[in-house]
Write an enzyme that holds these catalytic residues in place. Structure first.
Site, PDB file in Angstrom:
ATOM      1  N   ASN A  35      35.271  38.655  40.307  1.00  0.00           N
ATOM      2  CA  ASN A  35      36.660  37.978  40.458  1.00  0.00           C
ATOM      3  C   ASN A  35      36.523  37.310  41.635  1.00  0.00           C
ATOM      4  O   ASN A  35      36.389  37.497  42.663  1.00  0.00           O
ATOM      5  CB  ASN A  35      37.666  38.854  40.275  1.00  0.00           C
ATOM      6  N   GLU A  36      36.634  35.992  41.427  1.00  0.00           N
ATOM      7  CA  GLU A  36      36.513  34.869  42.625  1.00  0.00           C
ATOM      8  C   GLU A  36      35.780  35.213  43.764  1.00  0.00           C
ATOM      9  O   GLU A  36      35.904  35.449  45.128  1.00  0.00           O
ATOM     10  CB  GLU A  36      37.949  34.865  43.242  1.00  0.00           C
ATOM     11  N   THR A  37      34.424  35.408  43.325  1.00  0.00           N
ATOM     12  CA  THR A  37      33.253  35.839  44.004  1.00  0.00           C
ATOM     13  C   THR A  37      32.133  34.775  43.868  1.00  0.00           C
ATOM     14  O   THR A  37      32.092  34.101  43.255  1.00  0.00           O
ATOM     15  CB  THR A  37      33.057  37.384  44.040  1.00  0.00           C
ATOM     16  N   GLY A  86      36.358  35.957  36.539  1.00  0.00           N
ATOM     17  CA  GLY A  86      37.320  35.266  37.150  1.00  0.00           C
ATOM     18  C   GLY A  86      36.612  34.422  38.031  1.00  0.00           C
ATOM     19  O   GLY A  86      36.784  34.721  39.147  1.00  0.00           O
TER      20      GLY A  86
END
Length: 646
Positions: free
Chosen positions: A409-411, A435
């Site tokens: 996620n958003e990494t 994500g």
């Protein structure tokens, strides 16, 4: 559902099982919330410790304080180090058997001992794991278990996690020849069922095994059966694959969540030595870039929400009945999918989703590197990700509710490709997304908040990298409401207009604000973010819920949308809401106490078929004469949008 026999521990202790037995180990743990030297020793004096049952979250039991190191991300609750201990007599039924102690979830960085011997350490707070205690069970009269939980390094995540043994614990007793935990993999295609069965021989001699696989329905009627043999050397693992056909199976879907049972029995010299039951469902899924997900030949939009682990005042140790209530509550809203943000949920979560017909985007990691100061991504990811991802997929891959995996996620980082490849190796039946992370290597394009921006759809159409990929709004949309609080003027997180956020315009309901009440005056706020957001659909980051519903409905290649969030959650109180005294995030369609906001009924009016009407509070403007008709808000199946009626 594997190796589950609903007996109490007392019954198991006095009765030898014919095959594997799983018993609850939740009761009568001793606990202290502080660091203790030597608490792993068998002779340690724990008489003054508190006695409790798990699941347990010690953080939610504490007082809120600005000084707690969890800070605004963890809702200002305490963290620290805690110890659990439990001593049990070893029953005759354990002697000569393969025995394990299993934990569904411990947050975080847990270390477990048995009679002073270290069994192992597990840093990730969202993994399920087990330890072999067979040697101790064979030689000892009693076993003292000690569990040290280290959640002192804070913040350990970007939201509230809780602390402690927050999920169920178990004792598994098996014969020396057995199917290991999560050793069965069931998959279907049409009427075909393929069952991989892993076997292990802990005996002192080679053995010839018979493996019988039977497919049953929920009423126990047998539909197919197969039998095979295998010679397994001592100390070795082996695998048997069974191929079966079930004529005209009833298909699993959100509308009709029909479940079946694959029963695997292991026989040695004609005697059943192990029996494992695995629930599964028949369903066919296709993913098409132009139209999204097709389930059993039907194009299905993912009407989803993201949810964290906690349940408000109950913390992370959510009782099973509350977990079921929340999932069924979301389904009543018209939601058909949940993204487990941003970590796996407890095993029982997936059982419930199977039973009620809730699709799942199963997510494992928030970050592949540091995102919070002391999180798993920064401290443990590089060493542990392969083990954690493997255990996660093997645990979850038989659930028909799970339709897609998410690995981040958003990494960022180059590990994305390896995560996808290992996921495919362990389960080739499901696509992998994220994500907004390493999007080029994902099977499905998942995009968070930026997919809400005005002009984003035109941008996607121009991006040739993703022209053949399904698109899902993995965290879309973001609107924030407080139940029972109203404003007639529109609110944007970053103001309007904002060039970077590119919001869609939502007109003010009135030229001047007609609601004058507030939770405090200007002097009472630490900063300007400390506002309650209107329960009307007019408080957002980039677009309101109504437009998001319309886009999902009307854009063919928009496969799914997962709003942030289904339920409000503790933590993340500073980033948006300005911090203390705010302690939670108000992004849900349902509040911390499981009361539905007006937004819940907006979704229900558009996402369900049952007739409904929900009337919102109205007001009288000072200029209105007595007897004037007063405008009210209405959500209804008969209306395509939120609107005035007289």
């Amino acid at each position: 559902m594997k190796n589950f026999v609903p007996f109490t521990l007392a019954v198991i202790l006095s009765t030898a099982a014919a095959w594997a037995a799983r018993t609850s180990f939740d009761e009568n743990w001793k606990f202290i919330q502080q660091e203790i030297t030597g608490a792993e020793r068998t002779d340690f004096e724990d008489g003054s410790w508190r006695v409790l049952d798990v699941p347990h979250d010690w953080s939610i039991e504490g007082e809120y304080s600005q000084s707690h190191p969890m800070g605004d991300t963890g809702g200002y609750l305490p963290a620290g180090i805690g110890w659990y201990r439990k001593t049990v007599e070893v029953p005759p039924a354990w002697k000569g058997k393969h025995v394990e102690i299993a934990f569904d979830g411990v947050y975080m960085d847990s270390t477990v001992w048995a009679n002073g011997k270290k069994l192992g350490n597990r840093p990730y707070g969202w993994s399920s794991f087990a330890y072999d205690i067979s040697e101790l069970a064979a030689t000892a009269d009693s076993i003292t278990f000690a569990v040290r939980v280290d959640n002192a390094s804070q913040p350990s995540a970007r939201w509230y996690t809780g602390s402690g043994i927050y999920a169920h614990t178990w004792i598994d007793v098996k014969e020396k020849i057995h199917i290991p935990t999560d050793g069965v993999f069931v998959r279907t295609k049409g009427e075909q069922v393929t069952v991989d069965v892993e076997l292990v021989n802990r005996r002192e001699n080679d053995s010839v095994l018979g493996v019988k696989t039977t497919i049953l329905d929920e009423e126990g009627r047998a539909f197919a059966e197969t039998f095979s043999r295998l010679r397994l050397e001592k100390g070795k693992h082996g695998t048997v694959q069974a191929e079966l056909v079930v004529k005209n199976p009833e298909l699993w879907s959100p509308e009709s969540p029909q479940l079946y049972l694959a029963v695997n029995e292991i026989l040695v010299e004609g005697k059943v030595v192990d029996r494992v039951e695995t629930r599964f469902g028949f369903r066919d899924i296709e993913w098409k870039a132009a139209t999204g997900m097709w389930l059993n030949g039907k194009n299905v939009k993912l009407r989803g929400v993201c949810n964290h682990q906690d349940a408000g005042a109950l913390g992370a140790a959510v009782p099973d009945k509350i977990l079921r209530f929340r999932i069924e509550q979301l389904k009543a809203m018209g939601c058909n999918a949940i993204r487990t943000s941003h970590n796996p949920q407890t095993p029982h979560f997936y059982d419930i989703c199977d039973e009620v017909g809730m699709l799942v985007m199963d997510e494992i990691f928030d970050g592949w590197k540091r995102k919070a100061k002391e999180d798993y991504g920064g401290r443990f990811f590089n060493e542990w990700w392969k083990r954690d991802l493997t255990d996660w997929i093997k645990r979850d891959r038989n659930h028909p509710s799970i339709v897609i995996y998410s690995v981040g996620n958003e990494t960022g980082g180059n590990v994305g490709k390896a995560l996808v490849e290992l996921s495919h190796e362990l389960d080739p039946t499901r696509p992998v997304t994220s994500g907004h992370s390493a999007s080029e290597v994902m099977d499905v394009l998942g995009v968070n908040g930026s997919s809400e921006k005005k002009g984003w759809w035109e941008q996607l159409a121009r991006d040739k990298r993703f022209k053949d990929k399904v698109f899902i709004g993995t965290e879309n949309t973001h609107t924030w409401q407080v139940r029972g609080y109203y404003r007639s003027q529109t609110w944007y997180r970053n103001g309007y207009p904002n060039k970077s956020q590119k919001p869609y315009e939502t007109p003010d309901l009135t030229e001047l604000e007609v609601f004058k009440y507030d939770w405090t005056d200007a002097e009472g706020r630490a900063n300007g973010k400390q506002v309650f957001n209107s329960s009307y659909d007019n408080a957002m980051v980039r677009l309101n819920a109504r437009l998001n519903i319309e886009q999902l409905r009307d854009i063919p290649h928009y496969a799914g949308s997962f709003r942030w969030t289904g339920h409000d959650y503790i933590g993340e109180a500073g980033y948006v809401h300005g911090g203390w005294p705010f302690k939670a995030f108000m992004g849900g369609a349902i509040d911390l106490a499981n009361f539905e906001k007006d937004l819940f009924y907006l979704y229900q009016s558009q996402w369900t078929k049952k007739p409904m009407v929900h009337t919102l509070p109205h007001w009288t403007h000072p200029t209105m004469a007595l007897g004037t008709e007063i405008p009210v808000w209405v959500y209804s199946k008969a209306l395509p949008d939120l609107r005035w009626v007289g």
